[in-house]
Enzyme design. Sequence first.
Site, mmCIF file in Angstrom:
data_model
loop_
_atom_site.group_PDB
_atom_site.id
_atom_site.type_symbol
_atom_site.label_atom_id
_atom_site.label_comp_id
_atom_site.label_asym_id
_atom_site.label_seq_id
_atom_site.Cartn_x
_atom_site.Cartn_y
_atom_site.Cartn_z
ATOM 1 N N ASP A 640 -4.973 -2.265 0.765
ATOM 2 C CA ASP A 640 -4.810 -1.550 -0.495
ATOM 3 C C ASP A 640 -3.637 -2.190 -1.230
ATOM 4 O O ASP A 640 -2.835 -2.914 -0.623
ATOM 5 C CB ASP A 640 -4.538 -0.070 -0.213
ATOM 6 C CG ASP A 640 -4.396 0.751 -1.483
ATOM 7 O OD1 ASP A 640 -5.092 0.432 -2.464
ATOM 8 O OD2 ASP A 640 -3.579 1.682 -1.496
ATOM 9 N N ASP A 1055 -2.775 3.492 2.609
ATOM 10 C CA ASP A 1055 -1.835 4.611 2.736
ATOM 11 C C ASP A 1055 -2.270 5.889 2.048
ATOM 12 O O ASP A 1055 -1.497 6.834 2.017
ATOM 13 C CB ASP A 1055 -0.477 4.201 2.165
ATOM 14 C CG ASP A 1055 -0.498 4.071 0.644
ATOM 15 O OD1 ASP A 1055 -1.576 3.781 0.097
ATOM 16 O OD2 ASP A 1055 0.557 4.259 0.015
ATOM 17 N N ASP A 1059 -8.228 5.520 0.918
ATOM 18 C CA ASP A 1059 -8.327 4.625 2.066
ATOM 19 C C ASP A 1059 -8.860 5.302 3.323
ATOM 20 O O ASP A 1059 -9.184 4.610 4.288
ATOM 21 C CB ASP A 1059 -6.945 4.032 2.395
ATOM 22 C CG ASP A 1059 -6.286 3.416 1.183
ATOM 23 O OD1 ASP A 1059 -7.015 2.866 0.346
ATOM 24 O OD2 ASP A 1059 -5.051 3.493 1.063
#
Length: 1348
Positions: A640, A1055, A1059
């Site tokens: 990410d 995080d 995700d």
Amino acid sequence: MSSYRGHGTFRRSSSVSSRRSTSRRRDSIARHRRDSQQPLLYDQANTEMAHDAIFDGPMSESVPTGVSSFVHRGSRSQSNASQQRPSLGLLSMKFFGSGYDVVDNDDAVTETSEAPGGYDDEDGYAGTDMESQAGDTPMSEYGDPLLHRTISGESDFMGMNRKKTSQRAYLQEEDLTIVIAGFRTHSLKIILYYFLCICTFGLTYLLLRWLPRWWITMTAVPSPLEKCDWVVIENQWGEVSIHDISKRTYGREMSTVFSTSIRYVPDDPENDDPTLPVLRWVDYRYTRFVWHPYLAKFIQNNNWKDPSWKKVKDVRQGIDGDIWEDRIAAFGSNVIDIEQKSMGQLLVDEALHPFYIFQVGSIILWSFDEYYYYAACIFLISVGSIITTLIETKENMARLKEMSRFVCEVRVLRNGFWRSVSSEDLVPGDVYEVSDPSLTVFPCDALLLSGDAIVNESMLTGESVPVSKLPTTDKALRSLNLSSSGVNPDVAKHFLFSGTKIIRVRRPQARGSEDAAALAMVVRTGFNTTKGALIRSMLFPRPVGFKFYRDSFRFIGVMGIIACFGFILSTINFVKLGLHWTLILVRALDLITIVVPPALPATLSIGTNFAIGRLRKKDIFCISPQRVNVGGKIDVMCFDKTGTLTEDGLDILGVRAVDRVSNQFYDLYEHPEDLLPSSEFERDPSKEFGERAAILYAMTTCHSLKLVGGQLVGDPLDLKMFDFTEWIYEEGGETNERGRVSAEDASAAKPASGPSLIPPTVRPPGGRSFAIEGVMEGSADPRETAPMELGVLKVFEFVSHLRRMSVLVKRFRSTTTQVYVKGAPEIMSDICDPNTFPADYDELLAYYTHHGYRVIACAAKTIPKLSFAKAQKMKREEAEKDLTFLGFIIFENKLKPSTAGAIKQLAEANIRKVMCTGDNILTAISVARECGLVSEFGHVFVPQFEIGNSFDPNSKVTWHSVDNSSLTLDSETLLPMPAPADADASLPYEAHNINDYSLAVSGDVFRWLVDYAPLSVLQRMLIKGQIFARMSPDEKHELVEKLQSLDYCVGFCGDGANDCGALKAADVGISLSEAEASVAAPFTSRSFEISCVLDVIREGRAALVTSFSCFKYMALYSAIQFTTVSLLYKSGSNLGNFQFLFIDLFLIIPISIFMGRSEPYPVISVKRPTANLVSKKVITSMLGHIVVLSGMQFLVYFMILAQPWYKEPIVDPDNSTIESAENTALFAISSYQYILIAIVLSVGPPYRKPMSQNLPFILSITFTTLFVTYFFLDPPGWLASMLQLVDIPYTFRAFIVILAGINLSLALTGEEYIFTPLAKAYAAFKEKTRSVPKERKKYKVIQEGMLF
């Protein structure tokens, strides 16, 4: 069912994994995706994202992206790719192979299948077995749908389906397909079962406990689902569980249990809601399946919605007691209560594991052979291991139960009266008070009916961004869709998720009503809630079938076969020697315990346990130990962006306001004083300050911040923006003046009481007045010089598909009202006067986005004489039009300190890096170049829809270089097209760099490629795609699965909310969040740097190599001891009690433990370690060592027989002769071999540090070598007596010591210079003579096809 309960330890809820092999299938042509259903939720007006992606705007600033963004694109579960589920080699094969019928269902859609004589899909999948393994094609990749969807006719329902003994169902939230089969216990069969258990002294019980399918076959017969007593459920991974059917008298309408879409009664079309006389259900993995008597199948009822939920006014009345009783029966209690086994049950389950049963059998055998000391030691070790495992299991389950279970007192409206009840008693439709000061966490999924709230949804998202909740509307209530995996953003702003923390709840704004309270209506309870789904995913993760583990158990099976041969040969030899039959039996069985050492499975976890311990010291925690070894095989690592590669928050670089005089942007203002000096004396009279003041006012008012306990809470971007202004925010009598510190954390703040109607206000700090006359309205009213104070009359919240928010603001004592808007730059052309855009608008925007900055645009307009009442009635469309463009707010997202270094190390290790983000595509490209994820001077190609959009199968996508638009890719091959003759070669990214290129793909193009593009284009995009921008949570999840379908071993590091799905789907998920949601990932790092990825990979490789070394060591240990004992058996001898004890406890255990303690090598090698235990290299090495080690023992044995001083031992028919010359010599040489082979197998670089740096191992090797030499060359009397050694000439002893040294030299030489080259030569020869090409990983084949 008392007969079944006699099989007490194998309860209905037990789950046994049975993995089988399958050939993975993929869809081969694009028509499978072209026929996919169109997404249900999208706005046709907002499908041109690929055109706008170059200058795309901000993500949701007020609502977490996990529930607000990308709703205009279809979810993963809605795409055809996800509906292509695997053919099951499951109960359909094991139980339904002889005429059992299978009913397919997918809740609202009925899928029926005729399978005479067995289960056979139209696509020819009958008989296909399945095996789960790391990197396997996930469920959505197995090719065609299980069955073609058809609506069953009336005869199916009323006739055939009622006789069905099984059905198939798809659990959308888990992406799991199951088969449910009905059974009833057969009286004669169960009697026979008990009889066999008694006659075999429980062996039948143990065997059938380990083989549940056999138990089912032996004790039960198939039964129609309508009449069965219990069911067997098997999922696509081969896991079997047995469940009782629960039932109770019901007598209410079917609409109270089933959703409207499946209340279908074929024989009575006029009665669309008949009575359900009996409620029959089964709970599987905490998901309830209720029997539908008319559809004749079990159906999930977790998507139930009361048909009467149409108007908020009606649902506020709550429910009565009778309805509560029915709903508590239909949906269960509102508690996420994980069933825990008692210590006794855990003890029985652990003690009856095949490994411990084998241990028990071995201990009994050794006791018969009078090996009491050895048997006692092994018994104590086994007991200690069981106790340790029980304690850890109990603690883990208690911890998970404590985290998931939440019960509190709530005030609920029942029968028209308010009463306090336990939250366990809440059912869908209940109305309860959320403004109760004692309530800190929402106990269920609910809709807010009145009042407003600020909540912390980090439990779901992993990001502690406060979210505002508003009272629901009739429209939102009607559009509530509980069958969807996500929540529509239009509903999400009213939806209170179970488990989320309450920051603030305010009662309705009703003056004079002391009893007014904030109310919510329960819509889902218990495990049906969003939190319940998260807990289920933690309890039942996708099984990991790593190749190493499969091979290791196959190898154990091969060793078991060897043991059987040894058993037969030794029995023949003992018969020839005339030994007593009891001794023959004991000796022969003892050979099996030698060839298959009981400690072998435990040694496989040594390296993993050390790796987990080292990771824990680095604040990296692992909840799935098997994933550690998988980490050593990662091919591609996905990241990410925000909060992972870059810092969590954005910093304001500055503000670029519009200069109306020059029709250009002003220079960058990095401080509010530079933007607008607070004193009129400091302002240049030659400059216009109108736009500059307006953009400052927009920054102070146009946001979603709230004040809780003196602290501002809200989106980090809004917080940074407001902090930049240094203004003061006031709400409900509280301010955020600097120096004031909240007395308690925001999440623990007490809910506010009834607020006044005074709107939130902002004012400049200190005595600043900012008295700009006629700002934005052109008036010179003297009242405008009054102290500056801006009140926010109305807020139009951020909407993801509009990509903007706006506010109505009125200045104190002013007669005019301002509208301030901020949002994505590309949408400003739709709402602003085109004459207000400066000439350098596009140029400046391109500059900042290309350099990775995030740009927010601001606009405003003035409305004269707008009253408060009219402001509340104003429509958004009216406010957000004919605006004046004000300028840009520039944010910078800095890389984390370790990002560039970590990416560089991954690149040097040839591990592919992929960025997967929800951010703007150009910002993502800039960050990728800055951190080295893509080449700084390599071309990056971005897609655009030349024709159509992401929902049109006939769309056409073109690819252009983001740096030189004249450079393109072929749309079919994704290979670079020749550069045009007139291409500008002076650009920084010249045409000769065209070979070094990558793709940056936007989410809507990704969706189109998955759904409609030819498979070859999709696969090539996955190979070359390095940046995936504007990706929804489902699309991140699907990207991981698509990469896995190409045989990549995929890691994902993220995080937040977007995700969670990808973290669970990846082979190795690493979460940088400490929030509760992070437990969905196998690894969690408290150090929020991607350097943790390097640690996981290094430790994974070290653990994998250690597991190989330990396994080979234990296998060779067995071979050494097998050779020793087999040679001694020739003369009726054997090793002694303390000799066995010495070998196992003082040699094998410490050496194998310390061997696994080697730390990982700091540099990650380009070559990944093998996970194939039966590879040519491994097998050649092991066979070579076995030949050398066995040959050395044969040499010693025959040499000692040839010595003149040798005396043949006297064979005792009733006892083994221990004290003999061959026993002493073979015991000594084998002791040396146990030590020297550990040295040979202690692999160092490139995966582990050199053996010399493993001090405990060096010390153990040194000590054991010296001790063996000591007791063999010059043992004291007591030691020689205890080890049953005989006196042999010193020269022969010295000769054996020298042979041990030669053995070490041969083993080292063979490992380094003979075995490996021999394996390579054999592999090369086999490759040349191979008629069928070797199967290779898909991504490697595709990569070779893209070389040009």
